[in-house]
Design a protein around this motif. Structure first.
Motif, PDB file in Angstrom:
ATOM      1  N   HIS A  85      31.569  30.957   8.232  1.00 50.12           N
ATOM      2  CA  HIS A  85      32.828  31.715   8.346  1.00 50.12           C
ATOM      3  C   HIS A  85      32.842  32.549   9.629  1.00 50.12           C
ATOM      4  O   HIS A  85      33.864  32.627  10.325  1.00 50.12           O
ATOM      5  CB  HIS A  85      33.009  32.623   7.128  1.00 50.12           C
ATOM      6  CG  HIS A  85      33.617  31.942   5.934  1.00 50.12           C
ATOM      7  ND1 HIS A  85      34.913  31.485   5.925  1.00 50.12           N
ATOM      8  CD2 HIS A  85      33.088  31.636   4.723  1.00 50.12           C
ATOM      9  CE1 HIS A  85      35.175  30.932   4.747  1.00 50.12           C
ATOM     10  NE2 HIS A  85      34.083  31.009   4.002  1.00 50.12           N
ATOM     11  N   ASP A 128      26.902  19.859  -3.684  1.00 53.74           N
ATOM     12  CA  ASP A 128      27.492  21.169  -4.000  1.00 53.74           C
ATOM     13  C   ASP A 128      27.758  21.960  -2.721  1.00 53.74           C
ATOM     14  O   ASP A 128      28.826  22.562  -2.558  1.00 53.74           O
ATOM     15  CB  ASP A 128      26.552  21.975  -4.911  1.00 53.74           C
ATOM     16  CG  ASP A 128      26.359  21.330  -6.275  1.00 53.74           C
ATOM     17  OD1 ASP A 128      27.243  20.548  -6.681  1.00 53.74           O
ATOM     18  OD2 ASP A 128      25.332  21.603  -6.915  1.00 53.74           O
ATOM     19  N   ARG A 133      30.559  20.207  -0.573  1.00 55.50           N
ATOM     20  CA  ARG A 133      31.873  20.424  -1.175  1.00 55.50           C
ATOM     21  C   ARG A 133      32.369  21.841  -0.916  1.00 55.50           C
ATOM     22  O   ARG A 133      33.545  22.052  -0.576  1.00 55.50           O
ATOM     23  CB  ARG A 133      31.811  20.161  -2.683  1.00 55.50           C
ATOM     24  CG  ARG A 133      33.181  20.155  -3.371  1.00 55.50           C
ATOM     25  CD  ARG A 133      33.046  19.977  -4.877  1.00 55.50           C
ATOM     26  NE  ARG A 133      32.186  18.855  -5.228  1.00 55.50           N
ATOM     27  CZ  ARG A 133      30.986  18.980  -5.784  1.00 55.50           C
ATOM     28  NH1 ARG A 133      30.494  20.178  -6.056  1.00 55.50           N
ATOM     29  NH2 ARG A 133      30.270  17.919  -6.085  1.00 55.50           N
ATOM     30  N   SER A 134      31.478  22.817  -1.035  1.00 54.56           N
ATOM     31  CA  SER A 134      31.867  24.210  -0.796  1.00 54.56           C
ATOM     32  C   SER A 134      32.285  24.425   0.649  1.00 54.56           C
ATOM     33  O   SER A 134      33.261  25.128   0.930  1.00 54.56           O
ATOM     34  CB  SER A 134      30.711  25.152  -1.153  1.00 54.56           C
ATOM     35  OG  SER A 134      30.418  25.097  -2.532  1.00 54.56           O
ATOM     36  N   LYS A 148      33.490  22.157   2.695  1.00 57.25           N
ATOM     37  CA  LYS A 148      34.773  21.472   2.883  1.00 57.25           C
ATOM     38  C   LYS A 148      35.923  22.296   2.304  1.00 57.25           C
ATOM     39  O   LYS A 148      36.970  22.477   2.931  1.00 57.25           O
ATOM     40  CB  LYS A 148      34.716  20.093   2.214  1.00 57.25           C
ATOM     41  CG  LYS A 148      36.028  19.333   2.215  1.00 57.25           C
ATOM     42  CD  LYS A 148      36.478  18.965   3.613  1.00 57.25           C
ATOM     43  CE  LYS A 148      37.724  18.084   3.548  1.00 57.25           C
ATOM     44  NZ  LYS A 148      38.266  17.793   4.890  1.00 57.25           N
ATOM     45  N   ASP A 149      35.729  22.817   1.087  1.00 58.30           N
ATOM     46  CA  ASP A 149      36.790  23.577   0.421  1.00 58.30           C
ATOM     47  C   ASP A 149      37.087  24.887   1.130  1.00 58.30           C
ATOM     48  O   ASP A 149      38.256  25.281   1.275  1.00 58.30           O
ATOM     49  CB  ASP A 149      36.400  23.853  -1.032  1.00 58.30           C
ATOM     50  CG  ASP A 149      36.387  22.589  -1.892  1.00 58.30           C
ATOM     51  OD1 ASP A 149      36.925  21.564  -1.433  1.00 58.30           O
ATOM     52  OD2 ASP A 149      35.825  22.639  -3.007  1.00 58.30           O
ATOM     53  N   GLU A 150      36.046  25.607   1.560  1.00 57.14           N
ATOM     54  CA  GLU A 150      36.233  26.940   2.121  1.00 57.14           C
ATOM     55  C   GLU A 150      36.581  26.927   3.606  1.00 57.14           C
ATOM     56  O   GLU A 150      37.299  27.807   4.089  1.00 57.14           O
ATOM     57  CB  GLU A 150      34.983  27.792   1.904  1.00 57.14           C
ATOM     58  CG  GLU A 150      34.706  28.119   0.447  1.00 57.14           C
ATOM     59  CD  GLU A 150      33.646  29.189   0.297  1.00 57.14           C
ATOM     60  OE1 GLU A 150      33.586  30.095   1.159  1.00 57.14           O
ATOM     61  OE2 GLU A 150      32.882  29.133  -0.684  1.00 57.14           O
ATOM     62  N   GLY A 210      37.143  23.717   5.510  1.00 53.11           N
ATOM     63  CA  GLY A 210      37.798  22.507   5.976  1.00 53.11           C
ATOM     64  C   GLY A 210      36.938  21.670   6.903  1.00 53.11           C
ATOM     65  O   GLY A 210      37.451  20.867   7.688  1.00 53.11           O
ATOM     66  N   GLU A 262      34.020  18.824   7.560  1.00 57.63           N
ATOM     67  CA  GLU A 262      33.219  17.707   7.054  1.00 57.63           C
ATOM     68  C   GLU A 262      31.852  17.752   7.743  1.00 57.63           C
ATOM     69  O   GLU A 262      31.770  17.769   8.968  1.00 57.63           O
ATOM     70  CB  GLU A 262      33.899  16.381   7.372  1.00 57.63           C
ATOM     71  CG  GLU A 262      35.215  16.160   6.640  1.00 57.63           C
ATOM     72  CD  GLU A 262      35.021  15.586   5.244  1.00 57.63           C
ATOM     73  OE1 GLU A 262      33.850  15.448   4.823  1.00 57.63           O
ATOM     74  OE2 GLU A 262      36.035  15.294   4.588  1.00 57.63           O
TER      75      GLU A 262
END
Length: 309
Positions: A62, A92, A95-96, A98-100, A102, A104
């Motif tokens: 982030h 896990d 996926r986190s 990617k979700d948080e 964007g 890959e």
């Protein structure tokens, strides 16, 4: 003009580098950031990424995103190495991310990581024949280079954090623990049939442990620019002397060594034991340092792909 962002999710550190690329394909680094998230911490024999380590890693990503979003025309490439590669629960984390964010993430195989290391180093080193060694947190990549060509490469799960935790090398290191760790690593080397062939080759060293070893010795030698390690060299005796100094000290004492980051002092012996073992194994007399590595390999691949479009 394009800004190419490489995010490297390593086992010990998460790094970001931003390169400005012109229309001719020339590039230069404009910003870099690092966070010692220590993703591989506590994975254990079952190779399970810990929630706290994943949380630290995502928090670092982030912070990186806040920085690179300030640049125009950004292309982002994210890679992950041994900790994620080995993890049973890698999905896990991916996926986190990617979700948080964007993003890959491309998980490199051990051979891919070793080859990118070679691509990122070979044009920076004057030697034609050498053994390239990348000491990371969860793995060690070794490449046999002859006449500047990668002949063989391998990835071993004996990185600094993994070895430290397995053989209890964090604080005062006992002779017994050091011996068992060294024998384990030599046993891994003995399974690599080709590793006996480059006898007496110099070791070209990259990775976090490499930078630490170079900084300690450059400070001892009173260099002004301790971080300028490209083509810096140490003899086998100098490496052994540094290892003896590290082994003679408890953790709190190692944290006071000039050039050794305090948050790396607990895993430095676990990292460098790979170097001393391979120097003994192939009877190497010197180490050459490089500041290149997997990220430079990734950008070279990207530039090649651009020319093919």
């Amino acid at each position: 003009m394009e800004n190419f962002v490489i995010i490297d999710i390593g086992s010990n550190s998460v790094r970001m580098a931003i390169y400005e690329i012109d229309a001719a394909g020339n590039y230069h680094e404009v910003k870099r950031m690092k966070n010692d998230a220590r993703l591989s911490e506590g994975m254990g024999a079952n190779n399970i990424l810990q929630f706290s380590a994943m949380k630290r890693t995502i928090a670092a990503l982030h912070r990186f995103q806040t920085e690179y979003e300030q640049f125009p025309n950004v292309v982002v490439r994210a890679i992950a190495t041994a900790a994620v590669r080995q993890a049973q629960n890698q999905a896990d984390l991916l996926r986190s991310i990617k979700d948080e964010l964007g993003i890959e993430v491309r998980v490199l195989s051990g051979n891919q990581e070793a080859y990118f290391d070679y691509e990122g180093v070979v044009d920076r080193i004057k030697a034609h024949d050498f053994v390239l060694m990348d000491i990371g947190g969860a793995s060690v990549e070794i490449v046999h280079v002859r006449n500047r060509k990668a002949i063989n490469y391998v990835s071993l799960p004996t990185g600094a954090v993994k070895t430290t935790e397995r053989f209890h090398l964090q604080n005062q290191v006992t002779a017994a623990n050091f011996f068992v760790a060294q024998q384990h690593i030599i046993e891994q080397f003995s399974k690599i049939g080709w590793l006996g062939h480059p006898a007496h080759y110099p070791i070209v060293l990259i990775g976090g442990a490499a930078r630490t070893l170079a900084r300690i010795n450059r400070r001892r030698q009173h260099f002004r620019r301790v971080d300028e390690i490209q083509n810096y060299q140490l003899t086998r005796k100098q490496v052994e002397r540094t290892m003896q100094e590290l082994l003679s000290k408890k953790l709190v004492e190692r944290q006071q060594i000039n050039g050794l980051e305090s948050d790396r002092a607990d895993v430095i012996i676990g990292g460098l034991i790979n170097l001393t073992a391979v120097m003994d194994f192939i009877d190497s007399k010197r180490v050459i340092f490089s500041d290149g590595g997997v990220r430079e390999g990734v950008i070279n691949e990207y530039l090649e792909q651009r020319t093919q479009v």
